[in-house]
Design a protein around this motif. Structure first.
Motif, PDB file in Angstrom:
ATOM      1  N   GLY A 379      -4.314  10.906  -7.355  1.00 31.87           N
ATOM      2  CA  GLY A 379      -3.008  11.405  -6.926  1.00 31.87           C
ATOM      3  C   GLY A 379      -1.947  10.334  -6.806  1.00 31.87           C
ATOM      4  O   GLY A 379      -0.884  10.588  -6.243  1.00 31.87           O
ATOM      5  N   ALA A 380      -2.224   9.140  -7.324  1.00 31.95           N
ATOM      6  CA  ALA A 380      -1.228   8.069  -7.246  1.00 31.95           C
ATOM      7  C   ALA A 380       0.049   8.486  -7.961  1.00 31.95           C
ATOM      8  O   ALA A 380       0.003   9.105  -9.025  1.00 31.95           O
ATOM      9  CB  ALA A 380      -1.786   6.789  -7.851  1.00 31.95           C
ATOM     10  N   VAL A 430       0.729  14.269  -0.157  1.00 33.51           N
ATOM     11  CA  VAL A 430       0.815  12.970  -0.811  1.00 33.51           C
ATOM     12  C   VAL A 430      -0.376  12.111  -0.427  1.00 33.51           C
ATOM     13  O   VAL A 430      -0.662  11.902   0.759  1.00 33.51           O
ATOM     14  CB  VAL A 430       2.138  12.268  -0.453  1.00 33.51           C
ATOM     15  CG1 VAL A 430       2.201  10.877  -1.090  1.00 33.51           C
ATOM     16  CG2 VAL A 430       3.326  13.112  -0.901  1.00 33.51           C
ATOM     17  N   ILE A 431      -1.081  11.590  -1.414  1.00 32.75           N
ATOM     18  CA  ILE A 431      -2.320  10.843  -1.206  1.00 32.75           C
ATOM     19  C   ILE A 431      -2.128   9.626  -0.321  1.00 32.75           C
ATOM     20  O   ILE A 431      -3.027   9.235   0.433  1.00 32.75           O
ATOM     21  CB  ILE A 431      -2.916  10.434  -2.578  1.00 32.75           C
ATOM     22  CG1 ILE A 431      -4.347   9.926  -2.397  1.00 32.75           C
ATOM     23  CG2 ILE A 431      -2.043   9.419  -3.278  1.00 32.75           C
ATOM     24  CD1 ILE A 431      -5.057   9.682  -3.729  1.00 32.75           C
ATOM     25  N   ASP A 432      -0.946   8.999  -0.365  1.00 41.56           N
ATOM     26  CA  ASP A 432      -0.725   7.747   0.352  1.00 41.56           C
ATOM     27  C   ASP A 432      -0.668   7.918   1.869  1.00 41.56           C
ATOM     28  O   ASP A 432      -0.846   6.939   2.605  1.00 41.56           O
ATOM     29  CB  ASP A 432       0.593   7.111  -0.104  1.00 41.56           C
ATOM     30  CG  ASP A 432       0.578   6.769  -1.583  1.00 41.56           C
ATOM     31  OD1 ASP A 432      -0.474   6.307  -2.063  1.00 41.56           O
ATOM     32  OD2 ASP A 432       1.606   6.975  -2.247  1.00 41.56           O
ATOM     33  N   ASN A 433      -0.463   9.131   2.353  1.00 43.80           N
ATOM     34  CA  ASN A 433      -0.193   9.340   3.766  1.00 43.80           C
ATOM     35  C   ASN A 433      -1.403   9.766   4.587  1.00 43.80           C
ATOM     36  O   ASN A 433      -1.308   9.849   5.815  1.00 43.80           O
ATOM     37  CB  ASN A 433       0.899  10.396   3.942  1.00 43.80           C
ATOM     38  CG  ASN A 433       2.213   9.970   3.317  1.00 43.80           C
ATOM     39  OD1 ASN A 433       2.433   8.788   3.069  1.00 43.80           O
ATOM     40  ND2 ASN A 433       3.081  10.925   3.049  1.00 43.80           N
ATOM     41  N   TYR A 434      -2.520  10.036   3.950  1.00 47.37           N
ATOM     42  CA  TYR A 434      -3.661  10.629   4.640  1.00 47.37           C
ATOM     43  C   TYR A 434      -4.976  10.015   4.171  1.00 47.37           C
ATOM     44  O   TYR A 434      -5.043   9.373   3.113  1.00 47.37           O
ATOM     45  CB  TYR A 434      -3.739  12.145   4.378  1.00 47.37           C
ATOM     46  CG  TYR A 434      -2.492  12.922   4.725  1.00 47.37           C
ATOM     47  CD1 TYR A 434      -2.331  13.466   5.988  1.00 47.37           C
ATOM     48  CD2 TYR A 434      -1.490  13.122   3.774  1.00 47.37           C
ATOM     49  CE1 TYR A 434      -1.193  14.197   6.316  1.00 47.37           C
ATOM     50  CE2 TYR A 434      -0.349  13.843   4.091  1.00 47.37           C
ATOM     51  CZ  TYR A 434      -0.204  14.376   5.351  1.00 47.37           C
ATOM     52  OH  TYR A 434       0.922  15.092   5.670  1.00 47.37           O
ATOM     53  N   TYR A 435      -6.030  10.260   4.950  1.00 43.90           N
ATOM     54  CA  TYR A 435      -7.402  10.113   4.486  1.00 43.90           C
ATOM     55  C   TYR A 435      -7.945  11.508   4.197  1.00 43.90           C
ATOM     56  O   TYR A 435      -7.590  12.474   4.883  1.00 43.90           O
ATOM     57  CB  TYR A 435      -8.277   9.444   5.547  1.00 43.90           C
ATOM     58  CG  TYR A 435      -8.048   7.966   5.711  1.00 43.90           C
ATOM     59  CD1 TYR A 435      -7.721   7.153   4.623  1.00 43.90           C
ATOM     60  CD2 TYR A 435      -8.177   7.363   6.964  1.00 43.90           C
ATOM     61  CE1 TYR A 435      -7.526   5.795   4.782  1.00 43.90           C
ATOM     62  CE2 TYR A 435      -7.987   6.001   7.134  1.00 43.90           C
ATOM     63  CZ  TYR A 435      -7.655   5.224   6.036  1.00 43.90           C
ATOM     64  OH  TYR A 435      -7.456   3.877   6.190  1.00 43.90           O
ATOM     65  N   PHE A 436      -8.853  11.595   3.211  1.00 41.97           N
ATOM     66  CA  PHE A 436      -9.355  12.882   2.755  1.00 41.97           C
ATOM     67  C   PHE A 436     -10.879  12.904   2.745  1.00 41.97           C
ATOM     68  O   PHE A 436     -11.530  11.851   2.725  1.00 41.97           O
ATOM     69  CB  PHE A 436      -8.850  13.180   1.335  1.00 41.97           C
ATOM     70  CG  PHE A 436      -7.356  13.278   1.213  1.00 41.97           C
ATOM     71  CD1 PHE A 436      -6.725  14.511   1.233  1.00 41.97           C
ATOM     72  CD2 PHE A 436      -6.570  12.138   1.072  1.00 41.97           C
ATOM     73  CE1 PHE A 436      -5.348  14.613   1.117  1.00 41.97           C
ATOM     74  CE2 PHE A 436      -5.189  12.223   0.952  1.00 41.97           C
ATOM     75  CZ  PHE A 436      -4.574  13.454   0.979  1.00 41.97           C
TER      76      PHE A 436
END
Length: 464
Positions: A379-380, A430-436
């Motif tokens: 998702g970058a 947005v991938i940068d803001n979270y852990y999944f």
């Protein structure tokens, strides 16, 4: 229709509550699935009275020091081991032989605390799973005890809380869980040689590797009966769960990748701890577990560590407030202070509460599908995040639940149910803001622990 993602008010919200909140029809999903009802039953079946009786029996052996007497029927480590084995065998007889009771042992010598040859013997009972028998969840406690001098194997060493409480919990969990059948296997382990150098854990870890056990999690119980600490605090409503961050077996390449993708607080062990914390919130009355982001206490160790050293997911469950006058002490009174680990220092209701936490966690993991394998994320420079995982051949899987949280948060905040697919895109997340992470869910709504993407979060200990 898929269940929308929501912010979880108190960790995870059950399907029924979630559906009520959004007025979603629960087609094919019971409000209180049978296995969830059984998890409540398991928590209620743990007996403080039986735990008290077992602790008293272990205390009555006088000492359980690893180097102590092995021939006597009434005193020493040998008598204690034989009694534990007989208890497991009696439990197995009541469930039609559902437990495989074995000794996992090795002769140790030439060590600082075991200079001469001594046979270190673990007593292990295996309750084989019906559909996934090689997948193991383990509950462990330590048989041995000690006084002030770690080499003193003749003085009385009751070891009531450290760690007859943990062994009694293991035996009681076996009594209750043996009444049920599970998909995965449950292992009840009474380990020896802990005080002399974690040898019992090392021996069982090697056994697990030799027989290719797919260890999903190790719940090590070391001191689960004390509620009054050296700090003057008396508290029977909290417990600690210690878990390591990154794996000690992590390679340089894996560490390099983790530097850019994160995961320092999302090892399999850490997500196992979060899972147990969620179980406490859902099923164990009046218990709040504290996630301690550390392998163990300062300068001290426990029998979960040998499993961690081999790459397995493993945690330590224990009381919140320790009383050091009652640990590793000769029995004596000095200046009005009573020293020694006697049964008077054990709260049996509290020990039962922590045993319930273990039993429900083991049952939930053994009923749930295996944690997803091969979880990846992308998702970058996109407005969406995609997670994927390997297809599973488990007919028990109904689907998956994707979790995410802000990177500063200790517990998962948001989730979204997805069907039995192997890839899903979260739009405008947005991938940068979270852990999944991703969890497997069975047809009764029971979930596996969450798996963080990449090698850092995998429950496969063979990842190299």
């Amino acid at each position: 229709m898929p269940i929308p993602h929501v912010k979880l008010v108190s960790q995870l919200i059950k399907y029924g509550a979630l559906a009520s909140l959004y007025s979603i029809p629960l087609t094919g999903i019971a409000k209180e699935p049978s296995q969830q009802s059984k998890l409540h039953q398991i928590a209620q079946q743990i007996s403080a009275q039986r735990i008290e009786a077992d602790i008293q029996t272990l205390v009555n052996f006088g000492t359980r020091h690893t180097l102590s007497e092995t021939q006597s029927d009434t005193r020493g480590i040998g008598a204690a081991r034989r009694w534990i084995k007989q208890e497991f065998e009696a439990i197995s007889a009541k469930c039609g032989g559902c437990l495989e009771v074995i000794e996992v042992k090795k002769t140790i010598s030439g060590e600082k605390r075991i200079p001469d040859p001594v046979e270190v013997v673990n007593i292990v009972a295996i309750q084989r799973g019906m559909s996934d028998p090689d997948r193991m969840v383990i509950m462990s406690g330590d048989i041995d005890s000690r006084v002030s001098d770690v080499m003193d194997f003749t003085s009385d060493s009751p070891g009531a809380n450290d760690n007859a409480s943990g062994v009694a919990g293991v035996i009681e969990a076996a009594r209750v869980l043996s009444q049920y059948t599970f998909n995965g296997s449950v292992v009840y382990a009474a380990l020896s040689g802990e005080e002399q150098g974690l040898f019992g854990g090392k021996i069982l870890t090697a056994h697990a590797q030799k027989y290719n056990w797919q260890v999903q999690g190790v719940l090590n119980n070391d001191m689960i009966g004390n509620i009054t600490g050296i700090n003057g605090v008396t508290d029977n409503t909290t417990a600690r769960i210690f878990s390591e961050g990154t794996r000690v077996v992590e390679t340089k390449a894996q560490a390099r990748k983790r530097r850019f993708t994160g995961g320092e607080v999302d090892s399999a062990s850490r997500n196992l701890a979060r899972y147990i914390d969620t179980i406490a919130d859902q099923y164990i009355e009046n218990l709040d577990t504290i996630l301690v982001y550390r392998l163990d206490r300062f300068g001290r160790g426990g029998h979960h560590r040998p499993f961690n050293d081999a790459g397995f997911a493993a945690v330590r469950i224990m009381e919140t407030n320790e009383h050091y006058d009652r640990q590793h002490q000769d029995l004596r009174t000095e200046n009005g202070i009573v020293y020694g680990d006697t049964i008077e220092g054990v709260d049996f209701d509290y020990a039962a509460k922590l045993t319930s936490l273990n039993a429900v966690s083991l049952a939930s993991m053994a009923w749930a599908p295996a944690p997803p394998k091969g979880v990846e994320i992308s998702g970058a420079v996109r407005a969406s995040t995609t997670l994927s995982w390997q297809p599973a051949k488990d007919e028990n899987i109904a689907g998956y639940r994707i979790y995410w949280r802000y990177t500063r948060e200790p517990q998962w905040q948001y989730s979204r149910w997805v069907d039995n697919v192997n890839e899903f895109t979260l739009e405008n997340i947005v991938i940068d803001n979270y852990y999944f992470g991703v969890a497997s869910v069975n047809k009764n709504g029971i979930e596996s622990p969450v798996v963080f993407p990449g090698d850092v979060g995998s429950f496969d200990h063979n990842i190299q």
